[in-house]
Design a protein around this motif. Structure first.
Motif, short mmCIF file in Angstrom:
data_model
loop_
_atom_site.label_atom_id
_atom_site.label_comp_id
_atom_site.label_asym_id
_atom_site.label_seq_id
_atom_site.Cartn_x
_atom_site.Cartn_y
_atom_site.Cartn_z
N ALA A 15 -7.46 7.57 -119.70
CA ALA A 15 -7.49 8.37 -118.43
C ALA A 15 -8.19 7.42 -117.20
N ILE A 16 -7.81 7.69 -116.12
CA ILE A 16 -8.33 7.03 -114.97
C ILE A 16 -10.01 7.46 -115.03
N ASP A 17 -10.72 6.49 -114.84
CA ASP A 17 -12.20 6.55 -114.58
C ASP A 17 -12.68 6.75 -113.19
N LEU A 18 -12.53 7.93 -112.66
CA LEU A 18 -12.64 8.09 -111.32
C LEU A 18 -14.16 7.67 -110.76
N GLU A 19 -15.01 7.98 -111.46
CA GLU A 19 -16.38 7.43 -111.05
C GLU A 19 -16.48 6.14 -110.94
N ALA A 20 -16.05 5.34 -111.65
CA ALA A 20 -15.88 3.81 -111.59
C ALA A 20 -15.20 3.46 -110.45
N PHE A 21 -13.88 3.97 -110.24
CA PHE A 21 -13.15 3.96 -109.24
C PHE A 21 -13.79 3.93 -107.87
N ASP A 22 -14.40 4.95 -107.67
CA ASP A 22 -15.16 5.35 -106.40
C ASP A 22 -16.41 4.25 -106.28
N ARG A 23 -17.04 3.86 -107.22
CA ARG A 23 -18.05 2.73 -107.19
C ARG A 23 -17.30 1.51 -106.73
N LEU A 24 -16.16 1.10 -107.18
CA LEU A 24 -15.60 -0.05 -106.83
C LEU A 24 -15.09 -0.01 -105.37
N VAL A 25 -14.49 1.06 -105.08
CA VAL A 25 -13.94 1.28 -103.59
C VAL A 25 -15.23 0.91 -102.75
N GLU A 26 -16.22 1.89 -102.91
CA GLU A 26 -17.46 1.56 -101.97
C GLU A 26 -18.17 0.39 -102.04
N ARG A 27 -17.97 -0.42 -103.20
CA ARG A 27 -18.62 -1.80 -103.13
C ARG A 27 -17.88 -2.80 -102.26
N GLN A 28 -16.55 -2.46 -102.26
CA GLN A 28 -15.63 -3.17 -101.46
C GLN A 28 -15.89 -2.87 -99.92
N LEU A 29 -16.13 -1.59 -99.67
CA LEU A 29 -16.29 -1.26 -98.16
C LEU A 29 -17.65 -1.75 -97.73
N GLU A 30 -18.59 -1.96 -98.41
CA GLU A 30 -19.86 -2.17 -98.24
C GLU A 30 -20.00 -3.69 -97.78
N ALA A 31 -18.98 -4.44 -98.49
CA ALA A 31 -18.98 -5.92 -98.47
C ALA A 31 -17.91 -6.26 -97.09
N GLY A 32 -17.42 -5.15 -96.56
CA GLY A 32 -16.70 -5.40 -95.19
C GLY A 32 -15.38 -5.87 -95.45
N VAL A 33 -14.59 -5.77 -96.29
CA VAL A 33 -13.33 -6.08 -96.47
C VAL A 33 -12.44 -5.31 -95.63
N ALA A 34 -11.52 -6.02 -95.15
CA ALA A 34 -10.46 -5.29 -93.77
C ALA A 34 -9.40 -4.29 -94.54
N GLY A 35 -9.11 -4.55 -95.75
CA GLY A 35 -8.36 -3.55 -96.31
C GLY A 35 -8.46 -3.45 -97.73
N LEU A 36 -7.78 -2.28 -98.25
CA LEU A 36 -7.77 -1.82 -99.69
C LEU A 36 -6.24 -1.60 -100.35
N VAL A 37 -6.05 -1.84 -101.43
CA VAL A 37 -4.69 -1.89 -101.85
C VAL A 37 -4.61 -1.42 -103.16
N PRO A 38 -4.58 -0.08 -103.07
CA PRO A 38 -4.61 0.88 -104.51
C PRO A 38 -3.17 0.86 -104.80
N VAL A 39 -2.82 0.94 -106.23
CA VAL A 39 -1.54 1.11 -106.88
C VAL A 39 -0.60 -0.09 -106.74
N GLY A 40 -1.31 -1.30 -107.00
CA GLY A 40 -0.57 -2.51 -106.70
C GLY A 40 -0.45 -3.04 -108.14
N THR A 41 0.07 -4.32 -108.19
CA THR A 41 0.12 -4.89 -109.67
C THR A 41 -1.00 -5.03 -110.39
#
Length: 305
Positions: free
Chosen positions: A24-50
């Motif tokens: 199953a999708i590990d939503l807790e891990a997903f949230d951590r990964l997204v927050e880590r990206q946002l803290e790093a200052g990425v301009a965009g996020l692409v969920p549900v891609g390749t």
């Protein structure tokens, strides 16, 4: 496209992995990964891609991931949802669901397996674009799909579909940047779809990258692109050189198997994949482990972190 719209595509967009645990999708891990990206200052996020293993996700799972990314970002980054398939009607269905989930834009890959002609690609994208008001980023990746978007086709789509606003180019050729700019105009946003070519793409006129490497190295990838943007060519080249081994290692087998293994080594997520993908072969895992260890201990990167 005006300058403000173009600027929305400038910088690092991370092609997010979809972490799994026990199938199953590990939503807790997903949230951590997204927050880590946002803290790093990425301009965009692409969920549900390749990289997010979209081909193995149910429609309901895709909805959850897009909504969760949108909610977490809250205007801190642009959300470009993967919504392509090899079935035009199904793609339209996915587009409408992504729009309802709050995505800012859509990443639409060329239909795979069918191998349509350029005429077929034009028809596919016209049907898709007519079904939504969201900005559409074309996605040309012939290594996975067996067909690429010709520069002339890109120009036709830009001219006839007002919401075709950018392209992710993953054909492995820097020359494609020049060809697309010549066909579509120098103001048409181009993203590198190959991490190893990000800096050469920027030098040729691209304005960003949809990155796999930034799952592991978000601050470092952002630092490289920002260095180029502000004119610090020496630092950008140094960062490119230092990231090159990591970029190569993360494609030692089919994406996203290596990047998921790397995230597991960093204690950020499980390496689990969905069939037909499998975890790395032992030799490749050993190789990747060495690369990750050198990356983590690199004093140059420690200064950036």
């Amino acid at each position: 496209m005006n300058a403000l719209q173009t600027d929305r595509f400038r910088g690092v967009f991370t092609a997010l992995v979809t972490p799994f645990r026990d199938g199953a999708i590990d939503l807790e891990a997903f949230d951590r990964l997204v927050e880590r990206q946002l803290e790093a200052g990425v301009a965009g996020l692409v969920p549900v891609g390749t990289t997010g293993e979209a081909a193995t996700l149910t429609a309901e799972e895709a909805d959850v991931l897009i909504r969760r990314t949108v909610e977490m970002a809250k205007g801190r980054a642009m959300i470009i949802a993967g919504a392509g398939s090899n079935n035009t009607c199904d793609t339209i269905h996915r587009v409408r669901r992504a729009e309802a989930a709050g995505a800012d834009g859509l990443l639409i890959v060329t239909p795979y397996y069918n191998k349509p002609t350029q005429k077929g690609l034009i028809e596919h994208y016209r049907w898709v674009c007519n079904s939504t008001g969201l900005p559409v980023m074309l996605y040309s990746v012939p290594g996975r799909c067996g067909v690429e978007i010709a520069p002339e086709t890109c120009a036709i789509l830009r001219e006839t579909c007002p919401n075709v606003v950018a392209i992710k180019e993953a054909g492995g050729s820097v020359a494609r940047v020049t060809a697309i700019r010549r066909a579509c105009g120098a103001d048409f946003p181009i993203h590198s779809g190959d991490d190893a070519l990000t800096l050469p793409f920027l030098a040729a006129g691209a304005i960003g990258v949809t990155s796999v490497v930034s799952n592991i190295a978000p601050k470092e990838t952002v630092a490289m692109v920002r260095a180029w943007q502000r004119g610090d060519r020496d630092l950008a080249l140094r960062l490119h050189d230092e990231l090159s081994e990591l970029a190569e290692a993360l494609f030692v087998e089919s994406n996203p198997a290596p990047v998921k293994a790397a995230l597991a080594m960093a204690g950020l997520a499980s390496p689990q994949l969905r069939a037909p993908l499998t975890e790395l072969e032992p030799d490749n895992l050993d190789y990747l482990s060495g690369v990750i260890s050198r990356f983590q201990q690199n004093p140059f990167f420690q200064e950036i972190r």
